[in-house]
Design a protein around this motif. Structure first.
Motif, PDB file in Angstrom:
ATOM      1  N   ILE A  54      23.908  14.811  38.085  1.00 39.15           N
ATOM      2  CA  ILE A  54      24.594  15.513  37.004  1.00 39.15           C
ATOM      3  C   ILE A  54      26.096  15.235  37.065  1.00 39.15           C
ATOM      4  CG2 ILE A  54      25.094  17.776  36.005  1.00 39.15           C
ATOM      5  CD1 ILE A  54      22.439  18.758  37.093  1.00 39.15           C
ATOM      6  N   ARG A  55      26.664  15.277  38.266  1.00 36.53           N
ATOM      7  CA  ARG A  55      28.096  14.987  38.424  1.00 36.53           C
ATOM      8  C   ARG A  55      28.405  13.556  37.972  1.00 36.53           C
ATOM      9  NH1 ARG A  55      30.967  18.116  42.384  1.00 36.53           N
ATOM     10  NH2 ARG A  55      31.724  16.267  43.495  1.00 36.53           N
ATOM     11  N   GLU A  56      27.497  12.647  38.255  1.00 34.51           N
ATOM     12  CA  GLU A  56      27.667  11.257  37.830  1.00 34.51           C
ATOM     13  C   GLU A  56      27.786  11.166  36.315  1.00 34.51           C
ATOM     14  OE1 GLU A  56      24.483   7.791  37.461  1.00 34.51           O
ATOM     15  OE2 GLU A  56      25.084   8.086  39.555  1.00 34.51           O
ATOM     16  N   ARG A  57      26.965  11.907  35.606  1.00 40.27           N
ATOM     17  CA  ARG A  57      26.991  11.889  34.149  1.00 40.27           C
ATOM     18  C   ARG A  57      28.247  12.571  33.593  1.00 40.27           C
ATOM     19  NH1 ARG A  57      22.077  10.919  35.771  1.00 40.27           N
ATOM     20  NH2 ARG A  57      20.562   9.883  34.381  1.00 40.27           N
ATOM     21  N   LEU A  58      28.668  13.647  34.237  1.00 39.57           N
ATOM     22  CA  LEU A  58      29.902  14.309  33.811  1.00 39.57           C
ATOM     23  C   LEU A  58      31.088  13.362  33.924  1.00 39.57           C
ATOM     24  CD1 LEU A  58      29.516  17.860  35.439  1.00 39.57           C
ATOM     25  CD2 LEU A  58      29.401  17.305  33.009  1.00 39.57           C
ATOM     26  N   LEU A  59      31.191  12.673  35.053  1.00 44.53           N
ATOM     27  CA  LEU A  59      32.311  11.753  35.269  1.00 44.53           C
ATOM     28  C   LEU A  59      32.204  10.530  34.361  1.00 44.53           C
ATOM     29  CD1 LEU A  59      32.539  11.972  39.162  1.00 44.53           C
ATOM     30  CD2 LEU A  59      34.217  12.806  37.516  1.00 44.53           C
ATOM     31  N   ALA A  60      30.980  10.047  34.115  1.00 42.26           N
ATOM     32  CA  ALA A  60      30.794   8.909  33.212  1.00 42.26           C
ATOM     33  C   ALA A  60      31.259   9.255  31.801  1.00 42.26           C
ATOM     34  CB  ALA A  60      29.324   8.482  33.199  1.00 42.26           C
ATOM     35  N   ALA A  61      30.963  10.474  31.369  1.00 47.59           N
ATOM     36  CA  ALA A  61      31.429  10.915  30.049  1.00 47.59           C
ATOM     37  C   ALA A  61      32.949  11.002  30.019  1.00 47.59           C
ATOM     38  CB  ALA A  61      30.816  12.271  29.719  1.00 47.59           C
ATOM     39  N   GLN A  62      33.543  11.469  31.121  1.00 45.01           N
ATOM     40  CA  GLN A  62      35.005  11.595  31.186  1.00 45.01           C
ATOM     41  C   GLN A  62      35.690  10.234  31.110  1.00 45.01           C
ATOM     42  OE1 GLN A  62      36.438  13.946  34.490  1.00 45.01           O
ATOM     43  NE2 GLN A  62      35.004  15.606  34.094  1.00 45.01           N
ATOM     44  N   ILE A  63      35.213   9.259  31.883  1.00 42.92           N
ATOM     45  CA  ILE A  63      35.898   7.959  31.890  1.00 42.92           C
ATOM     46  C   ILE A  63      35.695   7.224  30.568  1.00 42.92           C
ATOM     47  CG2 ILE A  63      35.704   7.773  34.394  1.00 42.92           C
ATOM     48  CD1 ILE A  63      33.572   5.657  34.016  1.00 42.92           C
ATOM     49  N   THR A  64      34.554   7.461  29.913  1.00 42.95           N
ATOM     50  CA  THR A  64      34.331   6.835  28.608  1.00 42.95           C
ATOM     51  C   THR A  64      35.274   7.413  27.567  1.00 42.95           C
ATOM     52  OG1 THR A  64      31.992   6.464  29.145  1.00 42.95           O
ATOM     53  CG2 THR A  64      32.621   6.344  26.827  1.00 42.95           C
ATOM     54  N   ALA A  65      35.431   8.733  27.591  1.00 42.78           N
ATOM     55  CA  ALA A  65      36.330   9.383  26.639  1.00 42.78           C
ATOM     56  C   ALA A  65      37.780   9.030  26.932  1.00 42.78           C
ATOM     57  CB  ALA A  65      36.136  10.896  26.694  1.00 42.78           C
ATOM     58  N   ARG A  66      38.121   8.891  28.197  1.00 43.65           N
ATOM     59  CA  ARG A  66      39.516   8.664  28.586  1.00 43.65           C
ATOM     60  C   ARG A  66      39.941   7.199  28.418  1.00 43.65           C
ATOM     61  NH1 ARG A  66      43.132  10.893  32.352  1.00 43.65           N
ATOM     62  NH2 ARG A  66      45.100   9.763  32.172  1.00 43.65           N
ATOM     63  N   TYR A  67      39.113   6.272  28.868  1.00 42.76           N
ATOM     64  CA  TYR A  67      39.542   4.872  28.925  1.00 42.76           C
ATOM     65  C   TYR A  67      38.892   3.975  27.875  1.00 42.76           C
ATOM     66  CZ  TYR A  67      41.264   6.495  33.440  1.00 42.76           C
ATOM     67  OH  TYR A  67      41.904   7.206  34.417  1.00 42.76           O
ATOM     68  N   GLY A  68      37.803   4.406  27.282  1.00 42.29           N
ATOM     69  CA  GLY A  68      37.169   3.609  26.239  1.00 42.29           C
ATOM     70  C   GLY A  68      36.141   2.623  26.784  1.00 42.29           C
ATOM     71  N   GLN A  69      35.259   2.186  25.919  1.00 45.34           N
ATOM     72  CA  GLN A  69      34.146   1.324  26.332  1.00 45.34           C
ATOM     73  C   GLN A  69      34.607  -0.073  26.743  1.00 45.34           C
ATOM     74  OE1 GLN A  69      32.768   2.524  22.603  1.00 45.34           O
ATOM     75  NE2 GLN A  69      30.752   3.176  23.307  1.00 45.34           N
ATOM     76  N   GLU A  70      35.595  -0.641  26.037  1.00 46.23           N
ATOM     77  CA  GLU A  70      36.046  -1.983  26.395  1.00 46.23           C
ATOM     78  C   GLU A  70      36.595  -2.017  27.816  1.00 46.23           C
ATOM     79  OE1 GLU A  70      36.823  -0.506  23.568  1.00 46.23           O
ATOM     80  OE2 GLU A  70      36.117  -1.834  21.959  1.00 46.23           O
ATOM     81  N   LYS A  71      37.344  -0.989  28.194  1.00 47.48           N
ATOM     82  CA  LYS A  71      37.927  -0.954  29.537  1.00 47.48           C
ATOM     83  C   LYS A  71      36.839  -0.795  30.596  1.00 47.48           C
ATOM     84  CE  LYS A  71      41.553  -1.233  30.534  1.00 47.48           C
ATOM     85  NZ  LYS A  71      42.319  -2.436  31.011  1.00 47.48           N
TER      86      LYS A  71
END
Length: 292
Positions: free
Chosen positions: A171-188
């Motif tokens: 669950i923590r993995e998914r929370l952090l994955a959502a955060q980095i996607t929202a913060r840095y974007g898919q291309e990054k």
């Protein structure tokens, strides 16, 4: 006309009769139980979420590890002698010394210093077909060792690497994955993954892999070469230098995934499967201090 006292007495008698009704008591008791369960559920959910997010690592660690020019993981680990003058051992395949940090360009734009579009398409098709659509995570893939998205792979390998495999970690993995996607974007995220993924023993990054296996930059990979590197990245120990031929079957699976996801045509897939790939000779390593 009844008086106020008579009306009040009548209502009290009616209420008392209703309370004596067993179904009324059962309904009232059931309502109380439901309310209590709801309160307990809310408190339990609050406790679980608080426990889940306690000490959640910061996503700010990713740029410090992967962003050029000073990303810690962009340079191989080196062991020096006690004078800190001579390198005793470098943990990197010697054929990868010419590697560069490459970028992911906008769709349809190919410029110098960017990954071949084939390695991008092969990686998405084989490892994360819904990459451009989801928020960095999926609700599937909860078994141990399964990371269905590229964002989740980055989180698992670089942020939560020391945490044991549990439901809480998933669950923590998914929370952090959502955060980095929202913060840095898919291309990054795609760029970071391609520059850090493992492609064999001491081979990290698609450009390093292209140099080691094909003697060229990852900017110049054709369809067959790019799909082969992606096949290796799925199971790094199985590669052309390992002695196993299983990577050939994985190569065909990646090409099929590209075809199934509409990245290539049937004729392109057939040509890539039939292409005779020529790999570089495995380089010999001669450390300064072999006993060390």
């Amino acid at each position: 006309m009844p008086t106020v006292s008579q009306i009040t007495r009548f209502r009290n008698q009616k209420r008392a009769k209703q309370l004596r009704n067993p179904w009324m008591r059962i309904g009232l008791g059931f309502s109380i139980v439901i309310c209590l369960l709801g309160v307990i559920g809310c408190l339990s959910g609050l406790w679980f979420f608080t426990n889940l997010t306690r000490d959640l690592p910061s996503i700010e660690v990713l740029p410090s590890l992967l962003e050029p020019p000073d990303g810690v993981l962009l340079q191989p680990t080196r062991f020096y002698d006690r004078t800190y003058e001579y390198v005793i051992l470098t943990l990197e395949n010697p054929a990868a010394t010419g590697k560069q940090y490459l970028y992911v360009g906008k769709e349809g734009q190919i410029e110098k210093g960017q990954f071949s579009p084939y390695i991008i398409e092969a990686t998405i098709a084989a490892l994360d077909p819904g990459f451009w659509k989801h928020a960095g995570y999926t609700v599937t893939g909860w078994s141990e060792g399964t990371h269905p998205t590229l964002a989740q792979r980055l989180v698992s390998d670089l942020i939560l690497i020391d945490e044991p495999a549990t439901l809480q970690r998933n669950i923590r993995e998914r929370l952090l994955a959502a955060q980095i996607t929202a913060r840095y974007g898919q291309e990054k995220i795609l760029e970071w993954y391609l520059n850090s993924a493992q492609y064999g023993d001491l081979i990290y990054g698609a450009d390093a892999a292209a140099h080691v296996y094909f003697g060229k930059s990852a900017t110049m990979l054709d369809l067959a070469e790019a799909s082969m590197l992606t096949a290796i990245s799925k199971t790094p120990p199985i590669n052309p230098f390992s002695g196993s031929q299983m990577f050939k079957q994985q190569h065909k699976q990646v090409i099929q995934a590209m075809l199934d996801n509409g990245f290539i045509t049937a004729s392109e897939a057939q040509s890539a499967k039939e292409e005779d790939l020529r790999f570089q000779t495995r380089p010999e390593t001669r450390p300064i201090a072999p006993v060390f």
